[in-house]
Design a protein around this motif. Structure first.
Motif, PDB file in Angstrom:
ATOM      1  N   SER A   1      36.760  35.720  38.617  1.00  0.00           N
ATOM      2  CA  SER A   1      37.179  36.828  37.741  1.00  0.00           C
ATOM      3  C   SER A   1      36.103  37.250  36.745  1.00  0.00           C
ATOM      4  O   SER A   1      36.287  37.185  35.521  1.00  0.00           O
ATOM      5  CB  SER A   1      38.476  36.447  37.052  1.00  0.00           C
ATOM      6  OG  SER A   1      39.423  36.177  38.046  1.00  0.00           O
ATOM      7  N   TYR A   2      34.982  37.655  37.306  1.00  0.00           N
ATOM      8  CA  TYR A   2      33.856  38.176  36.526  1.00  0.00           C
ATOM      9  C   TYR A   2      33.296  39.359  37.322  1.00  0.00           C
ATOM     10  O   TYR A   2      33.566  39.453  38.529  1.00  0.00           O
ATOM     11  CB  TYR A   2      32.790  37.072  36.342  1.00  0.00           C
ATOM     12  CG  TYR A   2      33.390  35.861  35.665  1.00  0.00           C
ATOM     13  CD1 TYR A   2      33.429  35.777  34.278  1.00  0.00           C
ATOM     14  CD2 TYR A   2      33.992  34.852  36.413  1.00  0.00           C
ATOM     15  CE1 TYR A   2      34.044  34.698  33.653  1.00  0.00           C
ATOM     16  CE2 TYR A   2      34.616  33.779  35.791  1.00  0.00           C
ATOM     17  CZ  TYR A   2      34.635  33.710  34.412  1.00  0.00           C
ATOM     18  OH  TYR A   2      35.252  32.661  33.793  1.00  0.00           O
TER      19      TYR A   2
ATOM     20  N   LYS B   1      33.499  36.534  29.089  1.00  0.00           N
ATOM     21  CA  LYS B   1      34.445  35.504  28.654  1.00  0.00           C
ATOM     22  C   LYS B   1      33.814  34.127  28.407  1.00  0.00           C
ATOM     23  O   LYS B   1      34.388  33.114  28.776  1.00  0.00           O
ATOM     24  CB  LYS B   1      35.586  35.366  29.673  1.00  0.00           C
ATOM     25  CG  LYS B   1      36.430  36.602  29.826  1.00  0.00           C
ATOM     26  CD  LYS B   1      37.500  36.437  30.876  1.00  0.00           C
ATOM     27  CE  LYS B   1      36.925  36.338  32.266  1.00  0.00           C
ATOM     28  NZ  LYS B   1      37.912  36.496  33.320  1.00  0.00           N
TER      29      LYS B   1
ATOM     30  N   GLY C   1      40.470  37.891  29.164  1.00  0.00           N
ATOM     31  CA  GLY C   1      39.762  39.150  29.419  1.00  0.00           C
ATOM     32  C   GLY C   1      40.770  40.219  29.798  1.00  0.00           C
ATOM     33  O   GLY C   1      41.977  39.975  29.801  1.00  0.00           O
ATOM     34  N   THR C   2      40.273  41.403  30.119  1.00  0.00           N
ATOM     35  CA  THR C   2      41.187  42.441  30.603  1.00  0.00           C
ATOM     36  C   THR C   2      40.540  43.224  31.737  1.00  0.00           C
ATOM     37  O   THR C   2      39.309  43.393  31.773  1.00  0.00           O
ATOM     38  CB  THR C   2      41.642  43.389  29.466  1.00  0.00           C
ATOM     39  OG1 THR C   2      42.561  44.340  30.018  1.00  0.00           O
ATOM     40  CG2 THR C   2      40.477  44.139  28.828  1.00  0.00           C
TER      41      THR C   2
ATOM     42  N   HIS D   1      31.148  45.234  27.971  1.00  0.00           N
ATOM     43  CA  HIS D   1      32.579  44.921  27.890  1.00  0.00           C
ATOM     44  C   HIS D   1      33.158  45.267  26.508  1.00  0.00           C
ATOM     45  O   HIS D   1      33.919  44.494  25.928  1.00  0.00           O
ATOM     46  CB  HIS D   1      32.812  43.440  28.243  1.00  0.00           C
ATOM     47  CG  HIS D   1      33.221  43.271  29.688  1.00  0.00           C
ATOM     48  ND1 HIS D   1      32.602  43.943  30.706  1.00  0.00           N
ATOM     49  CD2 HIS D   1      34.211  42.552  30.281  1.00  0.00           C
ATOM     50  CE1 HIS D   1      33.158  43.620  31.857  1.00  0.00           C
ATOM     51  NE2 HIS D   1      34.157  42.782  31.627  1.00  0.00           N
TER      52      HIS D   1
ATOM     53  N   GLU E   1      36.978  45.563  26.409  1.00  0.00           N
ATOM     54  CA  GLU E   1      37.570  44.216  26.400  1.00  0.00           C
ATOM     55  C   GLU E   1      37.513  43.611  25.000  1.00  0.00           C
ATOM     56  O   GLU E   1      38.438  42.921  24.563  1.00  0.00           O
ATOM     57  CB  GLU E   1      36.806  43.338  27.395  1.00  0.00           C
ATOM     58  CG  GLU E   1      37.256  41.891  27.424  1.00  0.00           C
ATOM     59  CD  GLU E   1      36.852  41.185  28.712  1.00  0.00           C
ATOM     60  OE1 GLU E   1      37.437  41.503  29.760  1.00  0.00           O
ATOM     61  OE2 GLU E   1      35.948  40.338  28.684  1.00  0.00           O
TER      62      GLU E   1
HETATM   63  C1  BGC Z   1      36.139  40.222  33.892  1.00  0.00           C
HETATM   64  C2  BGC Z   1      37.024  40.700  35.023  1.00  0.00           C
HETATM   65  C3  BGC Z   1      38.358  39.976  34.986  1.00  0.00           C
HETATM   66  C4  BGC Z   1      38.984  40.097  33.608  1.00  0.00           C
HETATM   67  C5  BGC Z   1      40.322  39.386  33.485  1.00  0.00           C
HETATM   68  C6  BGC Z   1      36.866  40.277  32.574  1.00  0.00           C
HETATM   69  O1  BGC Z   1      36.073  39.713  31.567  1.00  0.00           O
HETATM   70  O2  BGC Z   1      34.972  41.004  33.830  1.00  0.00           O
HETATM   71  O3  BGC Z   1      36.397  40.503  36.266  1.00  0.00           O
HETATM   72  O4  BGC Z   1      39.205  40.526  35.963  1.00  0.00           O
HETATM   73  O5  BGC Z   1      38.102  39.562  32.641  1.00  0.00           O
HETATM   74  O6  BGC Z   1      40.220  38.030  33.733  1.00  0.00           O
END
Ligand code: BGC
Length: 496
Positions: free
Chosen positions: A160-161, A178, A249-250, A316, A319
Protein backbone atom coordinates in the motif's frame (compact mmCIF):
# COMPACT_ATOMS: atom_id res chain seq x y z
CA UNK A 1 -3.42 43.67 37.66
CA UNK A 2 -4.04 40.86 40.16
CA UNK A 3 -2.88 37.30 39.47
CA UNK A 4 -6.42 36.07 38.83
CA UNK A 5 -7.14 38.97 36.47
CA UNK A 6 -3.96 38.16 34.59
CA UNK A 7 -5.03 34.56 34.44
CA UNK A 8 -8.46 35.50 33.08
CA UNK A 9 -6.91 37.69 30.46
CA UNK A 10 -4.63 34.89 29.22
CA UNK A 11 -7.66 32.59 29.06
CA UNK A 12 -9.63 35.05 26.97
CA UNK A 13 -6.66 35.58 24.73
CA UNK A 14 -6.16 31.85 24.39
CA UNK A 15 -9.77 31.23 23.39
CA UNK A 16 -9.80 34.08 20.91
CA UNK A 17 -6.51 32.87 19.34
CA UNK A 18 -7.92 29.37 19.15
CA UNK A 19 -11.02 30.72 17.40
CA UNK A 20 -8.78 32.33 14.81
CA UNK A 21 -6.78 29.14 14.31
CA UNK A 22 -9.99 27.09 13.96
CA UNK A 23 -11.22 29.54 11.31
CA UNK A 24 -8.17 28.59 9.25
CA UNK A 25 -9.39 24.98 9.22
CA UNK A 26 -12.87 25.75 7.87
CA UNK A 27 -13.71 24.38 4.43
CA UNK A 28 -16.96 25.82 3.08
CA UNK A 29 -19.17 24.80 0.13
CA UNK A 30 -17.35 27.10 -2.29
CA UNK A 31 -14.00 25.57 -1.45
CA UNK A 32 -15.53 22.11 -1.80
CA UNK A 33 -16.79 22.98 -5.28
CA UNK A 34 -13.42 24.46 -6.29
CA UNK A 35 -11.52 21.42 -5.01
CA UNK A 36 -13.93 18.95 -6.62
CA UNK A 37 -13.59 20.46 -10.08
CA UNK A 38 -9.80 20.67 -9.70
CA UNK A 39 -9.75 17.03 -8.60
CA UNK A 40 -11.60 16.02 -11.80
CA UNK A 41 -9.10 18.02 -13.84
CA UNK A 42 -6.21 16.29 -12.08
CA UNK A 43 -7.73 12.85 -12.66
CA UNK A 44 -8.06 13.59 -16.36
CA UNK A 45 -4.48 14.88 -16.56
CA UNK A 46 -3.24 11.76 -14.76
CA UNK A 47 -4.99 9.42 -17.20
CA UNK A 48 -3.22 11.01 -20.15
CA UNK A 49 0.03 9.66 -21.48
CA UNK A 50 3.27 11.57 -20.99
CA UNK A 51 4.69 13.50 -18.08
CA UNK A 52 3.95 11.42 -15.01
CA UNK A 53 4.37 14.49 -12.79
CA UNK A 54 1.21 16.02 -14.27
CA UNK A 55 -2.04 15.36 -12.48
CA UNK A 56 -2.85 12.57 -10.09
CA UNK A 57 -0.82 9.34 -10.39
CA UNK A 58 -3.94 7.41 -11.64
CA UNK A 59 -2.18 4.05 -11.65
CA UNK A 60 -3.69 1.32 -13.84
CA UNK A 61 -4.08 -1.79 -11.67
CA UNK A 62 -4.55 -4.36 -14.47
CA UNK A 63 -7.72 -5.48 -12.65
CA UNK A 64 -10.38 -5.45 -15.34
CA UNK A 65 -13.47 -6.81 -13.66
CA UNK A 66 -15.43 -6.73 -10.43
CA UNK A 67 -15.94 -9.94 -8.47
CA UNK A 68 -19.57 -10.95 -8.07
CA UNK A 69 -19.24 -13.11 -4.98
CA UNK A 70 -19.19 -16.50 -6.72
CA UNK A 71 -15.38 -16.74 -6.77
CA UNK A 72 -13.91 -19.80 -5.06
CA UNK A 73 -10.44 -20.88 -4.00
CA UNK A 74 -7.81 -20.99 -1.30
CA UNK A 75 -5.00 -18.48 -1.64
CA UNK A 76 -2.23 -16.82 0.29
CA UNK A 77 -2.13 -13.08 0.77
CA UNK A 78 0.53 -10.78 2.20
CA UNK A 79 -0.22 -7.22 3.15
CA UNK A 80 2.28 -4.47 3.91
CA UNK A 81 0.23 -1.47 4.93
CA UNK A 82 0.40 1.45 7.36
CA UNK A 83 1.70 0.01 10.58
CA UNK A 84 1.31 -3.76 10.26
CA UNK A 85 2.36 -6.66 8.11
CA UNK A 86 -0.15 -9.46 7.69
CA UNK A 87 0.14 -12.87 6.12
CA UNK A 88 -3.13 -14.69 5.54
CA UNK A 89 -4.65 -17.72 3.96
CA UNK A 90 -8.01 -16.85 2.46
CA UNK A 91 -10.74 -19.31 1.57
CA UNK A 92 -13.28 -17.78 -0.80
CA UNK A 93 -16.45 -19.80 -0.44
CA UNK A 94 -18.16 -18.56 -3.59
CA UNK A 95 -21.26 -17.32 -1.75
CA UNK A 96 -20.08 -13.80 -0.79
CA UNK A 97 -18.42 -15.22 2.33
CA UNK A 98 -14.83 -16.05 3.15
CA UNK A 99 -12.70 -17.53 5.86
CA UNK A 100 -9.38 -16.03 6.77
CA UNK A 101 -6.52 -17.12 8.99
CA UNK A 102 -3.83 -14.57 9.60
CA UNK A 103 -0.65 -13.62 11.36
CA UNK A 104 -0.46 -9.89 12.01
CA UNK A 105 2.72 -8.20 13.24
CA UNK A 106 3.48 -4.59 13.99
CA UNK A 107 6.28 -3.44 11.71
CA UNK A 108 9.39 -3.15 13.91
CA UNK A 109 10.31 0.46 14.56
CA UNK A 110 13.91 -0.10 13.44
CA UNK A 111 12.72 -0.97 9.90
CA UNK A 112 10.83 2.30 9.79
CA UNK A 113 13.33 4.59 11.39
CA UNK A 114 16.88 3.38 11.36
CA UNK A 115 19.40 4.69 8.89
CA UNK A 116 21.07 2.07 6.75
CA UNK A 117 18.07 -0.31 6.58
CA UNK A 118 18.00 -2.02 3.17
CA UNK A 119 15.31 -3.62 1.00
CA UNK A 120 16.78 -7.01 1.91
CA UNK A 121 16.24 -6.25 5.61
CA UNK A 122 12.60 -5.36 5.00
CA UNK A 123 11.67 -8.12 2.54
CA UNK A 124 13.74 -10.67 4.49
CA UNK A 125 11.62 -9.79 7.50
CA UNK A 126 8.41 -10.23 5.47
CA UNK A 127 9.63 -13.63 4.26
CA UNK A 128 10.42 -14.73 7.82
CA UNK A 129 6.93 -13.71 8.98
CA UNK A 130 5.45 -15.64 6.05
CA UNK A 131 7.38 -18.71 7.12
CA UNK A 132 6.26 -18.24 10.74
CA UNK A 133 2.63 -18.08 9.58
CA UNK A 134 2.89 -21.26 7.52
CA UNK A 135 4.69 -23.07 10.34
CA UNK A 136 1.99 -22.08 12.80
CA UNK A 137 -1.18 -22.29 10.69
CA UNK A 138 -0.37 -24.58 7.75
CA UNK A 139 2.52 -26.90 8.65
CA UNK A 140 1.19 -29.37 6.05
CA UNK A 141 2.20 -26.90 3.31
CA UNK A 142 5.82 -27.06 4.43
CA UNK A 143 5.98 -30.88 4.15
CA UNK A 144 7.47 -32.10 0.86
CA UNK A 145 5.51 -34.70 -1.15
CA UNK A 146 6.94 -38.10 -2.14
CA UNK A 147 9.02 -36.41 -4.86
CA UNK A 148 10.53 -34.04 -2.32
CA UNK A 149 8.61 -31.07 -3.71
CA UNK A 150 6.40 -28.58 -1.92
CA UNK A 151 2.90 -27.86 -3.18
CA UNK A 152 2.89 -24.68 -5.33
CA UNK A 153 1.01 -21.79 -3.74
CA UNK A 154 -0.35 -18.62 -5.32
CA UNK A 155 0.03 -15.43 -3.37
CA UNK A 156 -1.47 -11.97 -3.79
CA UNK A 157 0.65 -9.14 -2.39
CA UNK A 158 -1.01 -5.97 -1.15
CA UNK A 159 1.61 -3.27 -1.07
CA UNK A 160 0.00 0.00 0.00
CA UNK A 161 2.47 2.57 -1.27
CA UNK A 162 2.64 4.34 -4.64
CA UNK A 163 3.75 1.89 -7.30
CA UNK A 164 4.31 2.27 -11.04
CA UNK A 165 2.48 -0.92 -11.90
CA UNK A 166 3.66 -2.59 -15.08
CA UNK A 167 1.48 -5.73 -15.02
CA UNK A 168 -0.77 -7.55 -12.59
CA UNK A 169 2.29 -8.93 -10.80
CA UNK A 170 5.00 -6.32 -11.18
CA UNK A 171 5.51 -2.74 -10.18
CA UNK A 172 8.27 -0.42 -9.01
CA UNK A 173 8.09 1.74 -5.92
CA UNK A 174 7.65 5.41 -6.80
CA UNK A 175 8.21 6.65 -3.26
CA UNK A 176 7.56 5.62 0.30
CA UNK A 177 4.78 7.18 2.36
CA UNK A 178 3.52 6.66 5.92
CA UNK A 179 6.85 6.54 7.71
CA UNK A 180 9.10 4.24 5.65
CA UNK A 181 12.22 5.72 4.10
CA UNK A 182 14.35 2.80 2.87
CA UNK A 183 16.15 4.45 -0.01
CA UNK A 184 17.26 1.46 -2.06
CA UNK A 185 13.68 0.20 -2.56
CA UNK A 186 12.64 3.22 -4.62
CA UNK A 187 12.62 2.35 -8.34
CA UNK A 188 12.78 -1.41 -7.70
CA UNK A 189 10.18 -4.07 -8.46
CA UNK A 190 8.73 -4.95 -5.05
CA UNK A 191 7.44 -8.33 -6.24
CA UNK A 192 10.94 -9.35 -7.32
CA UNK A 193 12.38 -8.18 -3.99
CA UNK A 194 9.84 -10.17 -1.98
CA UNK A 195 10.01 -13.23 -4.24
CA UNK A 196 13.80 -13.34 -3.89
CA UNK A 197 13.61 -13.27 -0.10
CA UNK A 198 10.90 -15.95 -0.06
CA UNK A 199 13.35 -18.09 -2.01
CA UNK A 200 16.16 -17.31 0.45
CA UNK A 201 13.97 -18.62 3.25
CA UNK A 202 13.11 -21.87 1.44
CA UNK A 203 9.67 -20.72 0.29
CA UNK A 204 10.19 -20.91 -3.48
CA UNK A 205 6.93 -22.83 -3.86
CA UNK A 206 5.15 -19.50 -3.26
CA UNK A 207 4.50 -17.62 -6.46
CA UNK A 208 3.43 -13.98 -6.12
CA UNK A 209 0.95 -13.76 -8.97
CA UNK A 210 -0.68 -10.43 -8.16
CA UNK A 211 0.46 -7.10 -6.79
CA UNK A 212 -2.22 -4.80 -5.53
CA UNK A 213 -2.95 -1.87 -3.26
CA UNK A 214 -5.15 -1.77 -0.13
CA UNK A 215 -7.65 0.51 -1.81
CA UNK A 216 -8.11 -1.91 -4.72
CA UNK A 217 -8.30 -4.78 -2.23
CA UNK A 218 -11.02 -2.96 -0.30
CA UNK A 219 -13.00 -2.33 -3.49
CA UNK A 220 -12.76 -5.93 -4.70
CA UNK A 221 -13.64 -7.28 -1.27
CA UNK A 222 -16.66 -5.03 -1.09
CA UNK A 223 -17.76 -6.21 -4.55
CA UNK A 224 -17.24 -9.84 -3.49
CA UNK A 225 -19.13 -9.58 -0.21
CA UNK A 226 -21.99 -7.39 -1.44
CA UNK A 227 -22.16 -7.91 -5.20
CA UNK A 228 -24.33 -5.62 -7.27
CA UNK A 229 -27.19 -5.82 -4.85
CA UNK A 230 -30.83 -5.45 -5.63
CA UNK A 231 -32.08 -3.51 -2.63
CA UNK A 232 -34.51 -5.77 -0.87
CA UNK A 233 -38.04 -5.12 -2.03
CA UNK A 234 -37.33 -1.74 -3.59
CA UNK A 235 -36.23 -2.86 -7.03
CA UNK A 236 -33.34 -0.43 -6.87
CA UNK A 237 -29.85 -1.29 -7.87
CA UNK A 238 -26.98 -0.33 -5.61
CA UNK A 239 -23.63 -0.58 -7.31
CA UNK A 240 -20.10 -0.63 -5.80
CA UNK A 241 -18.31 2.30 -7.39
CA UNK A 242 -15.39 3.35 -5.20
CA UNK A 243 -13.00 1.67 -2.80
CA UNK A 244 -11.29 3.94 -0.32
CA UNK A 245 -9.03 4.07 2.70
CA UNK A 246 -9.11 6.64 5.47
CA UNK A 247 -6.61 5.28 7.98
CA UNK A 248 -2.90 5.91 8.56
CA UNK A 249 -2.88 6.99 4.91
CA UNK A 250 -5.66 7.78 2.46
CA UNK A 251 -6.38 6.63 -1.08
CA UNK A 252 -9.14 5.53 -3.42
CA UNK A 253 -9.87 3.58 -6.59
CA UNK A 254 -12.68 3.17 -9.11
CA UNK A 255 -13.39 1.50 -12.45
CA UNK A 256 -12.47 3.67 -15.45
CA UNK A 257 -13.37 3.09 -19.11
CA UNK A 258 -10.37 1.70 -21.02
CA UNK A 259 -10.94 4.35 -23.70
CA UNK A 260 -10.35 7.08 -21.12
CA UNK A 261 -7.04 5.63 -19.90
CA UNK A 262 -4.88 7.23 -22.54
CA UNK A 263 -1.65 6.16 -20.91
CA UNK A 264 -2.36 2.44 -21.33
CA UNK A 265 -0.64 1.03 -24.43
CA UNK A 266 -3.10 0.84 -27.37
CA UNK A 267 -2.11 -2.77 -28.02
CA UNK A 268 -3.02 -3.81 -24.50
CA UNK A 269 -6.34 -2.00 -24.69
CA UNK A 270 -7.14 -3.69 -27.98
CA UNK A 271 -6.38 -7.14 -26.62
CA UNK A 272 -8.41 -6.53 -23.45
CA UNK A 273 -11.33 -5.34 -25.54
CA UNK A 274 -11.08 -8.53 -27.59
CA UNK A 275 -11.58 -10.42 -24.33
CA UNK A 276 -14.74 -8.38 -23.74
CA UNK A 277 -13.19 -6.10 -21.09
CA UNK A 278 -13.93 -2.42 -21.28
CA UNK A 279 -12.87 -1.08 -17.86
CA UNK A 280 -9.88 -1.16 -15.52
CA UNK A 281 -9.63 -0.33 -11.85
CA UNK A 282 -7.55 2.80 -11.33
CA UNK A 283 -5.59 3.42 -8.15
CA UNK A 284 -5.82 7.20 -7.99
CA UNK A 285 -3.22 7.67 -5.19
CA UNK A 286 -5.32 10.64 -4.15
CA UNK A 287 -3.02 11.27 -1.17
CA UNK A 288 -0.95 13.15 -3.77
CA UNK A 289 -3.76 15.47 -4.81
CA UNK A 290 -2.59 19.07 -5.36
CA UNK A 291 1.03 18.67 -4.27
CA UNK A 292 1.51 22.07 -5.94
CA UNK A 293 -0.91 23.58 -3.39
CA UNK A 294 -2.90 25.46 -6.01
CA UNK A 295 -6.20 24.92 -4.21
CA UNK A 296 -5.75 22.94 -0.97
CA UNK A 297 -6.34 24.94 2.19
CA UNK A 298 -3.03 25.41 3.96
CA UNK A 299 -2.25 26.60 7.48
CA UNK A 300 1.21 27.40 8.79
CA UNK A 301 1.02 24.10 10.71
CA UNK A 302 0.53 22.10 7.48
CA UNK A 303 3.59 23.76 6.00
CA UNK A 304 5.75 23.06 9.05
CA UNK A 305 4.69 19.43 9.28
CA UNK A 306 5.38 18.83 5.61
CA UNK A 307 8.72 20.59 5.55
CA UNK A 308 10.15 19.86 8.99
CA UNK A 309 8.67 16.62 10.21
CA UNK A 310 7.33 14.47 7.39
CA UNK A 311 9.47 11.81 5.73
CA UNK A 312 8.41 12.94 2.22
CA UNK A 313 8.36 16.78 2.04
CA UNK A 314 6.40 18.16 -0.90
CA UNK A 315 4.50 14.96 -1.54
CA UNK A 316 1.16 13.50 -0.44
CA UNK A 317 -0.05 16.91 0.69
CA UNK A 318 -3.73 15.93 0.58
CA UNK A 319 -2.94 12.92 2.79
CA UNK A 320 -1.15 15.23 5.23
CA UNK A 321 -4.41 17.12 5.79
CA UNK A 322 -6.70 14.10 5.91
CA UNK A 323 -5.17 10.87 7.17
CA UNK A 324 -4.87 9.49 10.67
CA UNK A 325 -1.09 9.69 10.68
CA UNK A 326 -1.26 13.49 10.55
CA UNK A 327 -4.30 14.55 12.62
CA UNK A 328 -2.51 14.29 15.97
CA UNK A 329 0.63 15.84 14.52
CA UNK A 330 -1.35 18.91 13.43
CA UNK A 331 -2.71 19.30 16.96
CA UNK A 332 0.77 18.86 18.45
CA UNK A 333 2.14 21.62 16.23
CA UNK A 334 -0.68 24.00 17.17
CA UNK A 335 -0.12 23.34 20.88
CA UNK A 336 3.62 23.92 20.64
CA UNK A 337 2.91 27.18 18.80
CA UNK A 338 0.38 28.37 21.40
CA UNK A 339 2.88 27.52 24.12
CA UNK A 340 5.60 29.54 22.41
CA UNK A 341 3.15 32.47 22.35
CA UNK A 342 2.67 32.02 26.11
CA UNK A 343 -1.01 31.19 25.75
CA UNK A 344 -1.07 27.77 27.37
CA UNK A 345 0.92 25.26 29.40
CA UNK A 346 2.68 28.14 31.09
CA UNK A 347 3.97 25.89 33.87
CA UNK A 348 6.70 25.08 31.32
CA UNK A 349 8.66 28.28 30.84
CA UNK A 350 10.62 27.31 27.74
CA UNK A 351 10.21 24.94 24.81
CA UNK A 352 12.94 22.71 26.24
CA UNK A 353 10.99 22.26 29.44
CA UNK A 354 7.91 20.89 27.65
CA UNK A 355 7.26 17.19 28.25
CA UNK A 356 9.38 15.13 25.88
CA UNK A 357 6.36 13.54 24.23
CA UNK A 358 4.86 16.89 23.25
CA UNK A 359 8.14 17.74 21.58
CA UNK A 360 8.27 14.44 19.69
CA UNK A 361 6.77 14.46 16.16
CA UNK A 362 3.93 11.99 15.56
CA UNK A 363 3.64 11.12 19.25
CA UNK A 364 -0.02 12.23 19.49
CA UNK A 365 -2.18 9.57 17.87
CA UNK A 366 -5.59 9.94 16.28
CA UNK A 367 -6.96 7.56 18.96
CA UNK A 368 -6.25 10.29 21.53
CA UNK A 369 -8.01 12.83 19.31
CA UNK A 370 -11.03 10.53 19.09
CA UNK A 371 -11.33 10.56 22.88
CA UNK A 372 -10.99 14.35 23.00
CA UNK A 373 -13.60 14.80 20.27
CA UNK A 374 -16.40 13.20 22.24
CA UNK A 375 -15.69 14.27 25.81
CA UNK A 376 -18.90 15.93 26.95
CA UNK A 377 -18.24 15.85 30.70
CA UNK A 378 -18.54 19.16 32.54
CA UNK A 379 -14.85 19.29 33.45
CA UNK A 380 -13.60 17.62 30.27
CA UNK A 381 -12.18 14.86 32.42
CA UNK A 382 -11.55 12.44 29.56
CA UNK A 383 -9.32 14.99 27.87
CA UNK A 384 -7.47 15.57 31.12
CA UNK A 385 -6.82 11.84 31.48
CA UNK A 386 -5.91 11.34 27.84
CA UNK A 387 -3.30 14.11 27.98
CA UNK A 388 -1.89 12.81 31.22
CA UNK A 389 -1.68 9.31 29.83
CA UNK A 390 -0.45 9.99 26.32
CA UNK A 391 1.77 13.03 26.85
CA UNK A 392 2.29 13.10 30.63
CA UNK A 393 0.82 16.57 30.45
CA UNK A 394 -1.44 18.19 33.09
CA UNK A 395 -3.97 20.68 31.65
CA UNK A 396 -6.33 23.33 33.01
CA UNK A 397 -10.01 23.45 32.09
CA UNK A 398 -9.67 26.41 29.67
CA UNK A 399 -6.74 24.64 28.02
CA UNK A 400 -8.87 21.54 27.59
CA UNK A 401 -11.66 23.62 26.06
CA UNK A 402 -9.16 25.06 23.62
CA UNK A 403 -7.76 21.60 22.81
CA UNK A 404 -11.22 20.20 22.12
CA UNK A 405 -12.12 23.09 19.81
CA UNK A 406 -8.86 22.53 17.91
CA UNK A 407 -9.37 18.78 17.60
CA UNK A 408 -12.87 19.27 16.26
CA UNK A 409 -11.68 21.82 13.70
CA UNK A 410 -8.77 19.64 12.53
CA UNK A 411 -10.90 16.53 12.10
CA UNK A 412 -13.81 18.35 10.52
CA UNK A 413 -11.43 19.69 7.88
CA UNK A 414 -10.15 16.15 7.33
CA UNK A 415 -13.68 14.75 6.86
CA UNK A 416 -14.73 17.64 4.62
CA UNK A 417 -11.66 17.25 2.44
CA UNK A 418 -12.32 13.51 2.34
CA UNK A 419 -15.59 14.25 0.51
CA UNK A 420 -13.73 15.88 -2.39
CA UNK A 421 -12.36 12.79 -4.17
CA UNK A 422 -15.62 10.93 -3.62
CA UNK A 423 -17.71 13.73 -5.10
CA UNK A 424 -15.22 14.12 -7.96
CA UNK A 425 -15.21 10.43 -8.92
CA UNK A 426 -19.00 10.24 -8.78
CA UNK A 427 -19.25 13.36 -10.96
CA UNK A 428 -16.61 12.22 -13.44
CA UNK A 429 -18.07 8.75 -13.91
CA UNK A 430 -21.67 9.97 -13.83
CA UNK A 431 -22.30 7.05 -11.46
CA UNK A 432 -25.26 8.71 -9.74
CA UNK A 433 -27.09 9.28 -13.01
CA UNK A 434 -26.55 5.85 -14.52
CA UNK A 435 -29.91 4.51 -13.48
CA UNK A 436 -33.15 6.07 -12.46
CA UNK A 437 -33.00 6.04 -8.65
CA UNK A 438 -29.71 4.13 -8.91
CA UNK A 439 -27.68 4.19 -5.72
CA UNK A 440 -23.96 3.72 -5.23
CA UNK A 441 -21.89 1.89 -2.68
CA UNK A 442 -18.51 2.99 -1.43
CA UNK A 443 -16.39 0.34 0.25
CA UNK A 444 -14.29 1.99 2.96
CA UNK A 445 -11.59 0.76 5.26
CA UNK A 446 -9.15 2.33 7.70
CA UNK A 447 -9.11 3.28 11.36
CA UNK A 448 -10.34 6.86 10.85
CA UNK A 449 -13.44 6.07 8.82
CA UNK A 450 -14.19 3.03 10.92
CA UNK A 451 -13.56 4.25 14.46
CA UNK A 452 -13.23 8.04 14.63
CA UNK A 453 -16.47 9.26 16.22
CA UNK A 454 -18.56 11.31 13.81
CA UNK A 455 -16.11 11.07 10.89
CA UNK A 456 -18.60 9.38 8.60
CA UNK A 457 -21.42 11.78 9.43
CA UNK A 458 -19.14 14.79 8.88
CA UNK A 459 -18.09 13.26 5.56
CA UNK A 460 -21.75 12.80 4.59
CA UNK A 461 -22.50 16.34 5.60
CA UNK A 462 -19.71 17.57 3.35
CA UNK A 463 -20.99 15.42 0.47
CA UNK A 464 -24.36 17.15 0.81
CA UNK A 465 -22.62 20.55 0.72
CA UNK A 466 -20.48 19.47 -2.25
CA UNK A 467 -21.55 19.81 -5.90
CA UNK A 468 -23.46 16.51 -5.48
CA UNK A 469 -25.93 18.30 -3.23
CA UNK A 470 -28.25 16.65 -0.70
CA UNK A 471 -29.96 14.61 -3.41
CA UNK A 472 -26.68 13.08 -4.51
CA UNK A 473 -25.59 12.49 -0.95
CA UNK A 474 -28.73 10.48 -0.24
CA UNK A 475 -27.85 8.02 -3.01
CA UNK A 476 -24.48 7.17 -1.47
CA UNK A 477 -23.96 4.25 0.88
CA UNK A 478 -20.69 4.31 2.80
CA UNK A 479 -19.97 0.70 3.75
CA UNK A 480 -17.14 -0.48 5.93
CA UNK A 481 -15.38 -3.27 4.10
CA UNK A 482 -13.04 -5.03 6.45
CA UNK A 483 -10.09 -7.27 5.65
CA UNK A 484 -9.92 -5.77 2.18
CA UNK A 485 -6.19 -6.05 1.88
CA UNK A 486 -6.13 -9.79 2.50
CA UNK A 487 -9.28 -10.85 0.68
CA UNK A 488 -8.71 -8.38 -2.15
CA UNK A 489 -5.20 -9.71 -2.75
CA UNK A 490 -6.61 -13.24 -2.84
CA UNK A 491 -9.25 -12.15 -5.38
CA UNK A 492 -6.52 -10.62 -7.52
CA UNK A 493 -4.41 -13.75 -7.23
CA UNK A 494 -7.41 -15.82 -8.30
CA UNK A 495 -7.88 -14.02 -11.59
CA UNK A 496 -4.12 -14.06 -12.34
C1 BGC B 1 -0.33 5.23 -0.05
C2 BGC B 1 -1.39 4.45 -0.80
C3 BGC B 1 -2.28 3.70 0.17
C4 BGC B 1 -2.82 4.64 1.23
C5 BGC B 1 -3.71 3.96 2.26
C6 BGC B 1 -0.94 6.06 1.04
O1 BGC B 1 0.08 6.67 1.80
O2 BGC B 1 0.39 6.05 -0.94
O3 BGC B 1 -0.81 3.56 -1.72
O4 BGC B 1 -3.33 3.09 -0.54
O5 BGC B 1 -1.74 5.26 1.91
O6 BGC B 1 -3.04 2.97 2.95
Amino acid sequence: MSFSELHKETETQLLSEVDKICEGFVVGPEKLAELTSYFIEQMEAGLKAGDSELGLPMIPSYVTGKPDGTEQGVLLAADLGGSNFRVCSVTLNGDHTFKMEQLKTRIPQELLEEQGVTSDDLFGYLARRTKAFLTRNHPELLRPDSNGALQPLKMGFTFSYPIAQTSLNSGTLIRWTKGFSIKDTVGKDVVELFQEQLKNYGLDMINIVALTNDTIGTFLTHCYTSGTALQAGSGEISEPVIGCIFGTGTNGCYMEKLDNIEKLPAKLKASLKKEGKDEMCINTEWGSFDNELKHLPTTCYDTDIDQKFSPNPGFHLFEKRVSGMYLGEILRNVLVDLHSRKLLLQQYRTHDQLPHRLKTPFELSSEVLARIEIDDSTTLREIELSFLQSLRLPTTYPERKAIQALVRAITRRSAYLASVPIAAILKKTGALEKRYHGEVEIGCDGSVVEYYPGFRSMLRHALALSPLGPEGERKIHLRISKDGSGVGAALCALVA
